[in-house]
Design a protein around this motif. Structure first.
Motif, mmCIF file in Angstrom:
data_model
loop_
_atom_site.group_PDB
_atom_site.id
_atom_site.type_symbol
_atom_site.label_atom_id
_atom_site.label_comp_id
_atom_site.label_asym_id
_atom_site.label_seq_id
_atom_site.Cartn_x
_atom_site.Cartn_y
_atom_site.Cartn_z
ATOM 1 N N ALA A 244 14.537 -4.639 170.782
ATOM 2 C CA ALA A 244 14.398 -5.132 169.402
ATOM 3 C C ALA A 244 14.870 -4.075 168.400
ATOM 4 O O ALA A 244 14.663 -2.879 168.612
ATOM 5 N N THR A 245 15.479 -4.542 167.324
ATOM 6 C CA THR A 245 15.859 -3.645 166.221
ATOM 7 C C THR A 245 15.014 -4.001 164.997
ATOM 8 O O THR A 245 14.436 -5.088 164.922
ATOM 9 N N LEU A 249 13.527 -7.782 163.827
ATOM 10 C CA LEU A 249 12.078 -7.953 163.627
ATOM 11 C C LEU A 249 11.797 -8.440 162.201
ATOM 12 O O LEU A 249 10.927 -9.300 161.991
ATOM 13 N N ARG A 250 12.549 -7.926 161.230
ATOM 14 C CA ARG A 250 12.371 -8.409 159.844
ATOM 15 C C ARG A 250 12.761 -9.873 159.720
ATOM 16 O O ARG A 250 12.113 -10.648 159.024
ATOM 17 N N LEU A 251 13.817 -10.259 160.416
ATOM 18 C CA LEU A 251 14.231 -11.675 160.409
ATOM 19 C C LEU A 251 13.121 -12.552 161.002
ATOM 20 O O LEU A 251 12.832 -13.645 160.505
ATOM 21 N N VAL A 257 8.237 -16.113 163.092
ATOM 22 C CA VAL A 257 8.274 -16.159 164.560
ATOM 23 C C VAL A 257 7.303 -15.121 165.133
ATOM 24 O O VAL A 257 7.296 -13.960 164.718
ATOM 25 N N TYR A 258 6.471 -15.542 166.077
ATOM 26 C CA TYR A 258 5.540 -14.619 166.742
ATOM 27 C C TYR A 258 6.317 -13.735 167.714
ATOM 28 O O TYR A 258 7.300 -14.162 168.306
ATOM 29 N N THR A 308 6.468 -3.052 161.532
ATOM 30 C CA THR A 308 7.196 -4.058 160.754
ATOM 31 C C THR A 308 6.193 -4.873 159.944
ATOM 32 O O THR A 308 5.417 -5.640 160.520
ATOM 33 N N PRO A 309 6.177 -4.700 158.600
ATOM 34 C CA PRO A 309 5.150 -5.396 157.810
ATOM 35 C C PRO A 309 5.245 -6.921 157.970
ATOM 36 O O PRO A 309 6.335 -7.483 157.901
#
Ligand SMILES: [Zn+2]
Length: 407
Positions: A244-245, A249-251, A257-258, A308-309
Motif C-alpha cells: 500500500a502507498t 490509502l487516502r483514496l 473503503v475498509y 492515514t487519517p
C-alpha cells in the motif's frame, strides 16, 4: 431506555413456549468492562435475556449467574478474515483436495477449527472463503456445533480470464448459492509477487454487480495498483495490502473503503509450520523467502494505514491451518509492533469489525439490544493486550461455551 422497553415489549409478544425461555435472565458481573466502542466501566453487571443484552448495570445487587470476579469483560471479537476450511491432516500436512481425506473428515477438521476459534475469544468470523463454509455456518447457527458466527463468500472469484459479463453472472450465482459476501482476487499471492491480476473493467463488473445484488465485495490485493483499481470499482474492503502507498490509502478514505491488513500472524504461522506446507503449490523456497521478507513490510503497511487519517482499519487475521484459536496474536502484534493503542485495537476487532460486516445492529459492542456475545480475559487488555491470550469466558448469543472459573 428506549432500547430496554423495546426489548421487553418483544419478550411479552412472544408465544408462551418461547416466552418461558426468554424470561430466563442471565447476569454476568465483572470488575471491568470494555464496551467495544472505546468505553471502559468498572464493577458492572450485564443482564442478558433471550440471547440479547438488555442492560448494563453499575454494580448490581444479588447473586450474578456468572461472577467473573477480577476478569475483564469485552465483546466477542470479530475476525474479518479467517479460513476455517484450512487444516493439517492426520499425516501432519496441509490438507489438499487429493490427500485422501473424505469430505466428512474435512468437515470434522473444520468443526475443530471453528471450536478453537470460538474458545479463543472470536465469536464472529468472515471467511473468504470455501464452498464447505455454508454447511459449517448453518450448523453452527443451529446451535449444536460450537463455533463462531460465520459470514462466507463461498468460493472466491479469481479467474482473470473471465469476461465482465460472466463475472457478473458468477456474482449472481454465488448469491443464489447462499454467499453472504463476494471475495475477489485482484492480485497475485505475496508468494508470487502480488502484481495485479484483474483489469479495472473486470473489477468494475464484479464489485458493481455485488452492490446491485446487495452484497459486500472484499478484495485480495497486495500491490498499490490493484488496491487502487478495487477502490475505484466501489469494492467494500481490501485485504492484505502489503505494498500500500499513502496515495492509495487516502483514496480508500475518500471512497469509504475498509482496509484489512495483517500484522504478522499469517506469515509467522506459515514459517513456524513450514514442514507442514513445504512442497505444496507455491509453498516453496521462494515462497517462504517472500513471506519472511513480508513480515517487516506488513508491520510497516499497518503503521502506514494507522497514520492515514480517517482510514477504517478492521481486524482480520487471515487465519489458516495452524493459526485457528490464536487469532488474537495478530491483535497483539498490532499493539506491540504496530504501535496501536490497545483500546483502539480492541475497537477495531469489535464495533468497527461489526460495522464492516454490516452487523453493527447485532454485534460488536456491549450495549442493550445487541446479541450477548461476551468474552472475559484474565487481566486488562486495555493496558496489557497480551491478556487476550488468557480467555476465561465465552458467551455467544447468550449461550456459554467457556467458563474456566475464577483462579
Ligand atoms: Zn485469506
Amino acid at each position: 431506555m428506549r432500547h430496554i422497553r423495546h426489548a421487553l415489549l418483544g419478550i411479552v409478544a412472544l408465544p408462551a413456549a418461547l416466552a418461558s425461555q426468554a424470561s430466563s435472565t442471565v447476569t454476568i458481573r465483572a470488575a471491568k468492562l470494555l464496551d467495544g466502542r472505546g468505553g471502559v466501566l468498572q464493577n458492572v453487571t450485564v443482564v442478558v435475556q433471550n440471547g440479547a443484552i438488555v442492560r448494563v448495570e453499575r454494580g448490581g445487587a444479588g447473586r450474578a449467574t456468572f461472577d467473573l470476579g477480577r476478569y475483564t469483560l469485552l465483546p466477542g471479537l470479530v475476525d474479518a478474515h479467517s479460513h476455517p476450511s484450512w487444516y493439517f491432516n492426520r499425516a501432519g500436512r496441509y490438507h489438499t483436495g487429493n490427500d485422501g481425506d473424505t469430505p466428512v473428515q474435512s468437515m470434522l477438521a473444520m468443526a475443530a477449527n471453528a471450536a478453537a476459534t470460538l474458545l479463543g475469544g472470536v465469536t464472529t468470523i468472515q471467511s473468504p472463503g470455501s464452498p464447505e463454509d455454508r454447511d459449517l455456518r448453518d450448523f453452527i447457527a443451529l446451535g449444536g456445533v460450537a463455533g463462531p458466527r460465520i459470514l462466507t463468500s463461498l468460493q472466491p472469484i479469481s479467474n482473470p480470464r473471465l469476461t465482465p459479463d460472466s463475472m457478473r453472472a458468477l456474482v449472481r450465482q454465488r448469491k443464489a448459492e447462499g454467499a453472504d459476501l463476494i471475495k475477489i482476487f485482484a492480485s497475485q499471492s505475496i508468494r508470487d509477487g502480488g502484481a495485479p491480476t484483474m483489469s479495472q473493467e473486470q473489477l468494475d463488473a464484479l464489485c458493481g454487480e455485488a452492490k446491485a445484488q446487495g452484497l459486500r465485495a472484499i478484495v485480495h490485493a497486495h500491490s498499490a495498483e490493484s488496491m487502487r483499481a478495487a477502490t475505484l470499482a466501489g469494492c467494500s474492503q481490501i485485504e492484505h495490502g502489503v505494498f500500500a502507498t499513502d496515495s492509495v490509502l487516502r483514496l480508500m478514505v475518500e471512497r469509504g473503503v475498509y482496509f484489512d491488513p495483517q500484522c504478522g500472524l499469517v506469515f509467522r504461522n506459515y514459517l513456524e509450520n513450514r514442514a507442514k506446507y513445504e512442497g505444496i503449490g507455491n509453498y516453496n523456497e521462494a515462497g517462504f523467502a517472500a513471506m519472511e521478507r513480508a513480515i517487516p513490510l506488513a508491520v510497516a503497511a499497518f503503521r502506514r494505514a494507522r497514520a492515514t487519517p480517517g482510514l477504517k482499519v478492521v481486524w482480520g487475521t487471515d487465519a489458516v491451518a495452524g493459526a485457528h484459536g490464536r487469532n488474537v496474536e495478530d491483535l497483539i502484534c498490532r499493539v506491540q509492533e504496530g504501535g496501536q493503542p490497545p483500546l483502539e485495537a480492541i475497537t477495531s476487532a469489535t464495533s468497527l469489525g461489526a460495522e464492516a460486516l454490516g452487523l453493527s445492529s447485532q454485534i460488536g459492542a456491549i450495549a442493550p439490544g445487541l446479541q450477548a456475545d461476551l468474552i472475559a480475559v484474565d487481566g486488562d487488555p486495555a493496558t496489557d493486550i497480551t491478556a487476550l491470550r488468557r480467555v476465561t469466558f465465552v458467551m455467544k448469543s447468550g449461550k456459554v461455551y467457556r467458563w474456566d472459573g475464577t483462579r
